[in-house]
Write an enzyme that holds these catalytic residues in place. Structure first.
Site, short mmCIF file in Angstrom:
data_model
loop_
_atom_site.label_atom_id
_atom_site.label_comp_id
_atom_site.label_asym_id
_atom_site.label_seq_id
_atom_site.Cartn_x
_atom_site.Cartn_y
_atom_site.Cartn_z
N ALA A 13 0.80 -1.23 -0.07
CA ALA A 13 0.03 0.16 0.01
C ALA A 13 0.86 1.23 0.04
CB ALA A 13 -0.83 0.05 1.09
N VAL A 65 5.92 -8.78 4.14
CA VAL A 65 5.06 -9.81 3.56
C VAL A 65 5.32 -10.89 3.19
CG1 VAL A 65 3.37 -7.75 3.00
CG2 VAL A 65 4.90 -8.67 1.23
N ASN A 91 -1.61 -7.09 -2.64
CA ASN A 91 -1.44 -6.29 -3.82
C ASN A 91 0.13 -6.41 -3.93
OD1 ASN A 91 -1.34 -4.01 -5.84
ND2 ASN A 91 -0.38 -3.00 -4.11
N TYR A 156 8.54 -14.01 -13.52
CA TYR A 156 7.49 -12.97 -13.00
C TYR A 156 6.13 -13.75 -13.70
CZ TYR A 156 4.60 -8.83 -12.80
OH TYR A 156 3.73 -7.99 -12.54
N LYS A 160 2.83 -14.68 -11.07
CA LYS A 160 1.34 -14.20 -11.33
C LYS A 160 0.54 -15.26 -11.75
CE LYS A 160 2.36 -10.00 -10.14
NZ LYS A 160 1.40 -9.25 -8.79
N ILE A 189 0.05 -0.33 -16.71
CA ILE A 189 -0.39 0.89 -15.80
C ILE A 189 0.41 1.74 -15.55
CG2 ILE A 189 -1.32 0.76 -13.20
CD1 ILE A 189 -3.06 -0.60 -15.45
#
Length: 248
Positions: A13, A65, A91, A156, A160, A189
């Site tokens: 975040a 995390v 996320n 990667y 995912k 993005i």
């Protein structure tokens, strides 16, 4: 406000998509626990959340995390602060691009730790309270690369893609307790992660995009909020692609 009286925990975040998700949930009325490693960046995210709703309860949780105990502790702190957790957004993620033969074992381990294990740990930690309250929505942030694959991103993409399988499986495990689990797969993005892309590659991606532009973190956040809302109460085990029309 559609999320009034509800609370969320968002990993990764500190910036980018994670910050946008937290802000959107708070705007909708949710209280939010922000999880990351950079205290200063989390403070900025907290300020962004409070700018859209001054009375929001925001918790800053500095945690690793990739460490199960650290994630467990963060979830317990969020529970103590809010009394419950309604939404969990996995996320946190990183990208290390390399051809298969050049990917170092320690790089692969790091990707799996941050991209896959962190999501697994968060899901395991929030499932306990969600099962007791017999409700909850979990959203995993995957990528279109996890669907299509991409040369130079095999590790990667694998990480995912694993999130898609995790989401599908957990949806079946937890559906009887009214806990929904879905994934979101963003395309190109505008974030710090994509800012370093070679211009030619970036332009080629945009040229393949039906909408003719890169997405914004807010484009992703809106879909995550939908998956947390009652409007998606019969949606689980799904992946929503947010890529402007690259994957069609």
């Amino acid at each position: 406000m559609i999320f009034a009286g509800r609370s969320a925990i968002v990993t990764g975040a500190s910036r980018g998509i994670g910050r946008a998700i937290a802000v959107d949930l708070v705007r909708g009325g949710a209280d939010c626990a922000l999880v990351g490693r950079d205290t200063a960046a989390l403070e900025e995210s907290a300020a962004a959340c409070r700018s859209v709703r001054a009375d929001a309860r925001i918790e800053i949780l500095v945690a690793d995390v990739a460490d199960a105990a650290s994630v467990d502790a963060a979830v317990l702190r969020a529970q103590d602060a809010f009394g419950k957790i309604d939404f969990a957004i996995a996320n946190a993620g990183q990208s290390i691009d390399a051809l298969l033969m050049r990917m170092k074992p320690e790089q692969l381990d790091h990707l799996l730790d941050v991209n896959v294990k962190s999501a697994f740990y968060l899901c395991a930690a929030v499932t306990r309270p969600m099962m007791k309250q017999r409700s909850g929505s979990i959203v995993l942030l995957s990528s279109i690369v996890g669907i299509t694959g991409n040369a130079g991103q095999s590790a990667y993409a694998a990480s995912k893609g694993a999130l898609l399988a995790l989401g599908s499986s957990l949806a079946k495990e937890l559906g009887s307790r009214n806990i929904r689990v879905n994934s979101v797969a963003p395309g190109l993005i505008e974030t710090a992660m994509t800012a370093s892309m070679p211009a030619a590659y970036r332009d080629a991606l945009i040229a393949r995009t039906a909408l003719g532009r890169a997405g914004t973190p807010e484009d992703v956040a809106g879909v995550v909020s939908f998956l947390c809302s009652d409007a998606s109460r019969y949606v689980t085990g799904q992946c929503i692609v947010v890529d402007g029309g690259i994957v069609t």
